[in-house]
Design a protein around this motif. Structure first.
Motif, PDB file in Angstrom:
ATOM      1  N   LEU A  53       0.802  -1.230   0.000  1.00 14.02           N
ATOM      2  CA  LEU A  53       0.000   0.000   0.000  1.00 14.02           C
ATOM      3  C   LEU A  53       0.834   1.279   0.000  1.00 14.02           C
ATOM      4  O   LEU A  53       0.426   2.294  -0.565  1.00 14.02           O
ATOM      5  CB  LEU A  53      -0.957  -0.014   1.189  1.00 14.02           C
ATOM      6  N   ILE A  57       0.108   4.203  -2.752  1.00 15.99           N
ATOM      7  CA  ILE A  57      -0.330   5.562  -2.396  1.00 15.99           C
ATOM      8  C   ILE A  57       0.707   6.604  -2.803  1.00 15.99           C
ATOM      9  O   ILE A  57       0.359   7.711  -3.235  1.00 15.99           O
ATOM     10  CB  ILE A  57      -0.659   5.634  -0.891  1.00 15.99           C
ATOM     11  N   LEU A  74     -10.830   3.452  -1.423  1.00 15.84           N
ATOM     12  CA  LEU A  74     -10.164   2.212  -1.014  1.00 15.84           C
ATOM     13  C   LEU A  74     -11.169   1.365  -0.247  1.00 15.84           C
ATOM     14  O   LEU A  74     -11.711   1.802   0.773  1.00 15.84           O
ATOM     15  CB  LEU A  74      -8.943   2.522  -0.154  1.00 15.84           C
ATOM     16  N   SER A  83      -3.340  -3.199   7.125  1.00 15.50           N
ATOM     17  CA  SER A  83      -3.502  -2.444   5.882  1.00 15.50           C
ATOM     18  C   SER A  83      -4.118  -1.063   6.127  1.00 15.50           C
ATOM     19  O   SER A  83      -3.642  -0.056   5.594  1.00 15.50           O
ATOM     20  CB  SER A  83      -4.383  -3.216   4.899  1.00 15.50           C
ATOM     21  N   ILE A  87      -2.513   2.674   5.385  1.00 11.77           N
ATOM     22  CA  ILE A  87      -3.144   3.679   4.519  1.00 11.77           C
ATOM     23  C   ILE A  87      -3.253   5.015   5.251  1.00 11.77           C
ATOM     24  O   ILE A  87      -2.882   6.068   4.718  1.00 11.77           O
ATOM     25  CB  ILE A  87      -4.544   3.208   4.072  1.00 11.77           C
ATOM     26  N   THR A  99      -9.564  11.128  -0.457  1.00  6.03           N
ATOM     27  CA  THR A  99      -9.536   9.677  -0.231  1.00  6.03           C
ATOM     28  C   THR A  99     -10.561   9.262   0.811  1.00  6.03           C
ATOM     29  O   THR A  99     -10.795   9.954   1.795  1.00  6.03           O
ATOM     30  CB  THR A  99      -8.142   9.230   0.248  1.00  6.03           C
ATOM     31  N   ILE A 101     -11.877   5.501   2.891  1.00  5.96           N
ATOM     32  CA  ILE A 101     -11.726   4.064   3.134  1.00  5.96           C
ATOM     33  C   ILE A 101     -13.109   3.505   3.454  1.00  5.96           C
ATOM     34  O   ILE A 101     -13.740   3.904   4.440  1.00  5.96           O
ATOM     35  CB  ILE A 101     -10.754   3.776   4.292  1.00  5.96           C
TER      36      ILE A 101
END
Length: 375
Positions: A53, A57, A74, A83, A87, A99, A101
């Motif tokens: 990752l 990124i 994501l 993970s 991130i 971004t 998640i």
């Protein structure tokens, strides 16, 4: 027997020859400087990708495209490693990125398709671009998509994927295999019979995705988020599906680190071929498998004196030469000609590997991302 061998060889020769012809029919795309217009939602499912990752990124942060014109979604597919923490750590260093998640919701037997569908549901923009968490993106990735979209009426776009580097023989073997798939992909588009694409570098309109009802109809098989959607698109509107043939848009990924993981990956890929609805794709897969099976059987047929040495040598030589022509064109396009030194040994081993994988895909399930899948 000679007639059967001759027929299979000629059909294979014509098939790969058509890809070689088609490869040159797809025009090279050259990016030109222009004002960005298209807004993108980039969707990246991930599961236990902590080690990859950071590189992903960082490559996103280095994209040339205006940060205000794309978002990164994501989708966490039940990761059991750190993970998410990785991130968040990277995003603190790249605060300009838009971004989010999201957490995947398992609705079907295809977790990656569920993850992409979840991302599309939350996407702000009409153009969806998918890639994988173990990939790195080129600087002008979205610029190429934007320029191509502005100059065509495309609704679905496929683009190249390759490995960043290959040091061991196992990695070079995989790279050459990836090249052959890319060559067949480009060739298929060139003869207007697209049957392959790669979800690590794939784009389509959200409105079009909804129009064809997304992944509906193939959620009972884990893989194929790219190829099954391409099949639907070709059936629905074949005139607006295109391939972007450019090094500036090529996404790089990493090869499998062991034979065991390579085998699992290839069995996963092979498991979906029986579900293809594209007749040309089915024919291609069948003919390639039969040709490889023929090369596996020929030494035995020679040993028991069913075929002559001349037949054995000529058949192998024809396959090696026609495969090399397609591979050479692809390697030159990807600027990876140096890896062709492993071609001869790889091409001798590949038929055995191909038949072995096909056998496993018929009779066994597979394990991927720490999940077991059955037939």
């Amino acid at each position: 027997m000679i007639i059967i061998i001759f027929s299979i060889t000629v059909l294979y020769l014509l098939l790969i020859g058509s890809f070689i012809y088609g490869f040159d029919k797809v025009n090279d795309f050259k990016l030109e400087e222009s004002q960005p217009q298209t807004k993108f939602s980039v969707i990246i499912p991930f599961r236990n990708e902590a080690k990859n990752l950071q590189a992903l990124i960082q490559s996103i942060s280095h994209l040339n495209y205006p940060k205000s014109m794309f978002e990164i979604l994501l989708i966490n597919d039940d990761s059991t490693d750190d993970s998410v923490e990785r991130i968040k750590q990277e995003l603190t260093l790249n605060t300009s990125l838009d971004t989010a998640i999201l957490i995947n919701e398992r609705l079907t037997k295809a977790p990656k398709k569920d993850a992409i569908s979840k991302g599309i549901l939350h996407a702000k923009y009409d153009w969806i671009v998918t890639t994988d968490a173990d990939c790195q993106l080129p600087t002008y990735w979205l610029d190429c998509y934007d320029h191509f979209i502005k100059n065509t009426s495309s609704k679905v776009l496929a683009a190249p994927v390759t490995f960043k580097k290959a040091t061991s023989f196992l990695e070079r073997f995989q790279l050459l295999d990836m090249m052959s798939l890319q060559g067949a992909t480009i060739g298929g588009f060139g003869i207007k019979k697209p049957f392959l694409c790669n979800g690590a570098n794939f784009a389509y309109r959200k409105s079009f995705f909804n129009e064809v009802k997304g992944f509906e109809g193939n959620t009972n098989i884990a893989s194929g988020d790219d190829i099954f959607l391409l099949e639907k698109a070709f059936k629905h509107d074949k005139n607006n599906i295109r391939y972007i043939k450019s090094n500036q848009i090529t996404v790089t990924t990493t090869p499998q680190s062991s034979f065991k993981s390579l085998k699992s990956q290839r069995v996963r890929w092979a498991a979906k071929t029986s579900r293809y609805k594209n007749a040309f794709g089915k024919l291609t897969g069948f003919l390639v498998l039969v040709m490889n099976a023929l090369l596996v059987c020929l030494p035995l047929l020679f040993f028991v004196e069913i075929v002559s040495l001349k037949t054995l040598v000529y058949t192998i030589a024809i396959k090696l030469m026609i495969d090399f022509l397609l591979l050479f064109k692809t390697a030159r396009f990807l600027e990876q000609e140096q890896y062709l030194v492993s071609y001869f040994l790889s091409s001798i081993l590949y038929p055995f590997f191909s038949v072995y994988v096909a056998f496993l895909s018929v009779f066994k399930g597979y394990k991927w991302k720490d999940r077991a899948y059955t037939k």
